[in-house]
Design an enzyme around this catalytic site. Sequence first.
Site, mmCIF file in Angstrom:
data_model
loop_
_atom_site.group_PDB
_atom_site.id
_atom_site.type_symbol
_atom_site.label_atom_id
_atom_site.label_comp_id
_atom_site.label_asym_id
_atom_site.label_seq_id
_atom_site.Cartn_x
_atom_site.Cartn_y
_atom_site.Cartn_z
ATOM 1 C CG LEU A 84 -1.958 -1.090 1.332
ATOM 2 C CD1 LEU A 84 -2.643 -1.044 2.689
ATOM 3 C CD2 LEU A 84 -2.991 -0.949 0.215
ATOM 4 N N GLY A 85 2.035 1.162 0.554
ATOM 5 C CA GLY A 85 2.879 2.348 0.643
ATOM 6 C C GLY A 85 4.213 2.011 1.254
ATOM 7 C CD GLU A 86 9.660 1.325 0.199
ATOM 8 O OE1 GLU A 86 10.801 0.961 0.525
ATOM 9 O OE2 GLU A 86 9.198 1.161 -0.947
ATOM 10 N N GLY A 87 7.628 4.128 3.455
ATOM 11 C CA GLY A 87 8.197 5.355 4.013
ATOM 12 C C GLY A 87 9.498 5.048 4.707
ATOM 13 C CE LYS A 107 3.880 1.606 11.133
ATOM 14 N NZ LYS A 107 3.777 3.042 11.531
ATOM 15 C CG ASP A 205 5.727 12.400 12.334
ATOM 16 O OD1 ASP A 205 6.145 13.412 11.720
ATOM 17 O OD2 ASP A 205 5.924 11.243 11.950
#
Length: 376
Positions: A84-87, A107, A205
């Site tokens: 779904l995503g990457e950070g 995650k 954050d």
Amino acid sequence: MNCFSCCMSEERLTRRSLKKSIKKYHDTKTLASFANISFKSDSSRKRYITQEITKMGKGNITAKVFNYPELCTATENFNPENQLGEGGFGKVYKGHVENPDQVVAVKQLDRNGYQGNREFLVEVLMLSLLHHPNLVNLVGYCADADQRILVYEYMANGSLEDHLLDLPPDKKPLDWNTRMKIAVGAAKGLEYLHETADPPVIYRDFKASNILLDQDFNPKLSDFGLAKLGPTGDKSHVSTRVMGTYGYCAPEYALTGQLTTKSDVYSFGVVFLEIITGRRVIDNSRPTEEQNLVTWATPLFKDRRNFTLMADPLLEEDYPVKGLHQALAVAAMCLQEEAAVRPLMSDVVTALEYLTANKGPEEVTANKGAEEGGNS
């Protein structure tokens, strides 16, 4: 700007700023010591993490403990097609767990990434003890060997960033009402952390990528690894190393490391300005004088005649002019240089609810106003 006060009713000004404390979250000294946990050898990490979470949560941890094979099955061995995503923290995958039977977001924290064991523990504890419609729900976690994995409820519409910043030409932009709905919900999440949680929690954050959206675009705050317990008693701030994302940090926190709930208020102002303008807080692709969003906006706040220049062009002037003015007034107050003059999040919520509720017949969009002016 003194126009912020016009958004609030007289009744709201007498409302209690501190709501009923969370009963589960009662032992300030125990929770404060949580921030200073030291870690043992890797071989005992899983047992140690589980013990610490159980001990600190005093039996109130509702998150399920998953083993690594279960999450491999849930994500089809962390199949890239399910990503779904990457950070900076690692990768997020869509998955399905059987107990409880639901679709989840998994995650998997980068073992070499910045989000370490302490942040992992903080997130599990925070999301297990704090419950609000605008905070993401933690389904469970995994601490097998050197794996650190968090399992959240699945949020169908991804993050606010996905729908707001650097939008591809084929993606429909958010309309004004949806943007305000997201802003109100995100503000309520911060209000809960600051004024209902006891001790208060500083999120630290707050940014568009950490605001997740469900299928109806209701927002929920995620990623609590950097959250800190706020000052208690006669203390005015918490001193800590500067963490967060460049551009979103309050100036006094960036300079001194002194953290308060007003630091979150500043970050909210930055994100709210992104919501209104459609501009990223730092955008090096723009002309030099426009690369920093707050620096660009600050002089424009001083004259209402500039306000329509600040609206996201993708709105195509389809927004209430009065609502735009009120929204920018709220953003300007949150972005005050001096922390003491920024509003409480409860006041921000009241102001935003006021401007979203007041859509009377006198409200015209910028587009309609221009048309009427041309026909007169």
